[in-house]
Scaffold this active site. Structure first.
Site, short mmCIF file in Angstrom:
data_model
loop_
_atom_site.label_atom_id
_atom_site.label_comp_id
_atom_site.label_asym_id
_atom_site.label_seq_id
_atom_site.Cartn_x
_atom_site.Cartn_y
_atom_site.Cartn_z
CG HIS A 121 50.08 13.84 70.75
ND1 HIS A 121 50.54 15.14 70.69
CD2 HIS A 121 49.74 13.51 69.48
CE1 HIS A 121 50.46 15.57 69.42
NE2 HIS A 121 49.98 14.59 68.68
CD GLN A 201 43.73 10.43 68.03
OE1 GLN A 201 42.87 9.85 67.38
NE2 GLN A 201 44.54 11.33 67.51
CE LYS A 224 43.76 14.94 66.89
NZ LYS A 224 44.71 14.72 65.80
#
Lengths: 405, 140
Positions: A121, A201, A224
């Site tokens: 990212h 993630q 998240k």
């Protein structure tokens, strides 16, 4: 027990109507929704015990400080850190990585090398680019093979005497590839190089045990994993954090200050300058407890089923290109394109069916460009999604493709 | 010759014939499909509008004190929007363009979806056209 109806009822936003239609939220890699217990915790904090932490000697400040430190312990236990001193609260994974880039920088000299992967990212690229501009460090990239997985043989060849840090993503936000971080960490340690894991993630999809992994740093964001925005975590081994200088200076991170000098506070406070997001931390504690009640292993199993179900249905659509790793190495984020239809057009029209997906480069521009695309359509799943939602997504996608033919 | 205001009103009226969003979008998609593509030679970075998720090329030409426009995009909905923008601003003087108030977006019933976000490039197209007009006026 995994009770989907109960779980869906825990997330009030899932009942919202979008253009009069049911919301089908498949943008969970961008952010997740909040269960009622987390929303209630935020209200509770401001209603019952809001006060600045660590410095007030009054009752509410004491309560608020306790709640903040309890949240730290919840995080510590969740990732199995040795001590709560190793848990630094930050704004999010991005700030956690920037903290390491900034504080670790004092150990780096011109031409020293940091290894990252082809699927980082921007949050795990740009901080190193800044160091490269300011200090002349060099970045080396672990390449990706045609199977959308990292090439570990090439990885071994990247090490030189100048390699100072490996910083890699656990699960790719764009491809859903689960990287073999256990092997990466072992390899790096065999060459005495520390490793930072970007778990933005993975923290919400897989069990993370920092002692078992033996990673030196690990970064993730609260939003998240069903907590509030603006709270995140940097885990660092105590021995590493103790060597590092503070990232920012200010209140709360000091022991003693004179006009000319400062003695820093002990860990973890040394890295938490200014008023911390204590309400965010409290919400993160509640979110983790919520996840633990359902069981992260149960969540992972169900999300894997969702992914494979969507993958199978999607792969039957004519003209589809799916960018995914082999079956055992993928979860949560499913990226694809349809030949002859722009990803933005697909996203714009799916939205009209009430379906939230993301299009574009997903903050991984070099990765997306590396397989010859200007963007992808990405559906990303959470454990509150249903197989019926995936059916509706596939049927709507087929209608959208028809519109552009 | 219709004014910028008159053309926008025509567009608003055309879109008002569709009561359903889906039909409005189908119309926009048709406009996009029917916009004549730019020749490949013109699809160069000089004409590329940056900051959009879709690539948009906007080519200005000045003749006899008026601005003429052609455009293309790799996304069809963006192309449909470009075709509306061309219809509004093509063959106008720099003064007309610089003074124009752009109001059709809010009134074609898609503003919730077509709000000038970065993604669809609408705001950038309008901004670029105004810049072209200004640059032309300063030069002459």
């Amino acid at each position: 027990m995994f009770d989907l109806n109960k779980i869906r009822n825990d997330f009030p936003i899932l009942k919202e109507k979008i253009y009069g239609k049911n919301l089908v939220y498949l943008d969970n890699a961008a952010t997740t929704h909040k269960p009622q217990v987390v929303i209630d915790a935020i209200v509770e904090a401001y209603t019952k015990f809001n006060s600045n932490i660590h410095r007030g000697n009054h009752f509410l400040s004491e309560i608020c400080t306790q709640k903040y430190e309890q949240a730290r312990q919840i995080v510590q236990k969740y990732i199995n850190a040795v001590s709560s001193k190793e848990i630094i609260f930050t704004k999010g994974a991005t700030e956690s990585i920037n903290l390491v880039a900034n504080s670790f920088a004092s150990f780096l000299n011109k031409d020293d090398e940091v290894i990252v992967s082809a699927m980082e990212h921007h949050a795990n690229l740009v901080p190193w680019h800044i160091l490269s501009n300011n200090k002349g460090i060099k970045l080396k990239i672990i390449p990706m093979n045609s199977n959308f997985e990292l090439d570990l043989t090439q990885f071994e060849n990247l090490f030189t005497a100048k390699t100072k840090l490996v910083s890699v993503v656990h699960i790719s936000n764009t491809l859903g590839t689960i990287n073999p971080i256990e092997k990466i960490i072992k390899t790096a340690h065999s060459k005495a190089v520390p490793v930072l894991i970007d778990a933005a993630q993975s923290i919400q999809h897989k069990k993370i045990d920092v002692q078992k992994l033996n990673c030196d740093f690990l970064a993730f964001s609260g939003h998240k994993i069903y907590a509030e925005t603006g709270i995140g975590v940097l885990y660092g081994k105590q021995s590493m954090l103790e060597k590092m200088s503070p990232y920012q200076g200010g209140g709360d991170m000091i022991k003693d200050v004179s006009y000319n000098s400062t003695e820093y506070a002990d860990l973890p406070f040394k890295f938490e300058a200014g008023t911390s997001n204590y309400v965010g931390a409290y919400s993160l504690g509640k979110a983790i407890e919520y996840v633990e009640n359902i069981g992260i292993e149960n969540i992972e199993l169900y999300e894997k089923e969702l992914f494979e179900y969507a993958f199978d249905k999607l792969s039957k659509i004519e003209g589809i290109d799916i960018y995914a790793a082999s079956k055992e190495n993928r979860i949560s984020s499913l990226s694809f394109n349809v030949k002859g239809v722009h990803h933005l057009d697909i996203g714009t029209m799916l939205d009209k069916f009430g379906i939230a997906i993301r299009t574009g480069t997903h903050c991984t521009q070099p990765l997306v460009n590396s397989f010859g695309q200007t963007g992808t359509v990405r559906a990303s799943f959470a454990f509150y999604n249903t197989f019926e939602e995936i059916d509706f997504f596939i049927e709507s996608l087929k209608k959208v493709i028809e519109m552009f033919k | 010759m219709n004014t910028i205001e008159e053309i926008q009103n025509q567009i608003i009226e055309e879109f008002s014939m569709f009561d359903d969003w889906m039909n409005k979008y189908e119309y926009l998609i048709d406009l996009g499909k029917n916009l004549e593509p730019l020749k490949d030679g013109l699809k160069k970075d000089d004409f590329l509008i940056k900051g959009c998720q879709s690539r948009v090329w906007l080519v200005p030409k000045f003749e006899n004190g008026r601005l003429f426009l052609s455009a293309d995009s790799d996304a069809i909905i963006t192309k449909g929007l470009a075709s509306l923008i061309i219809r509004i601003f093509d063959d106008k003087t720099p003064e007309e363009i610089m003074n124009a108030d752009v109001f059709f977006v809010e009134q074609i019933g898609l503003s919730q979806n077509l709000s000038p976000t970065r993604a669809n490039g609408l705001a950038s197209m309008i901004q670029s056209i105004k810049h072209y007009a200004e640059a032309f006026k300063t030069k002459n």
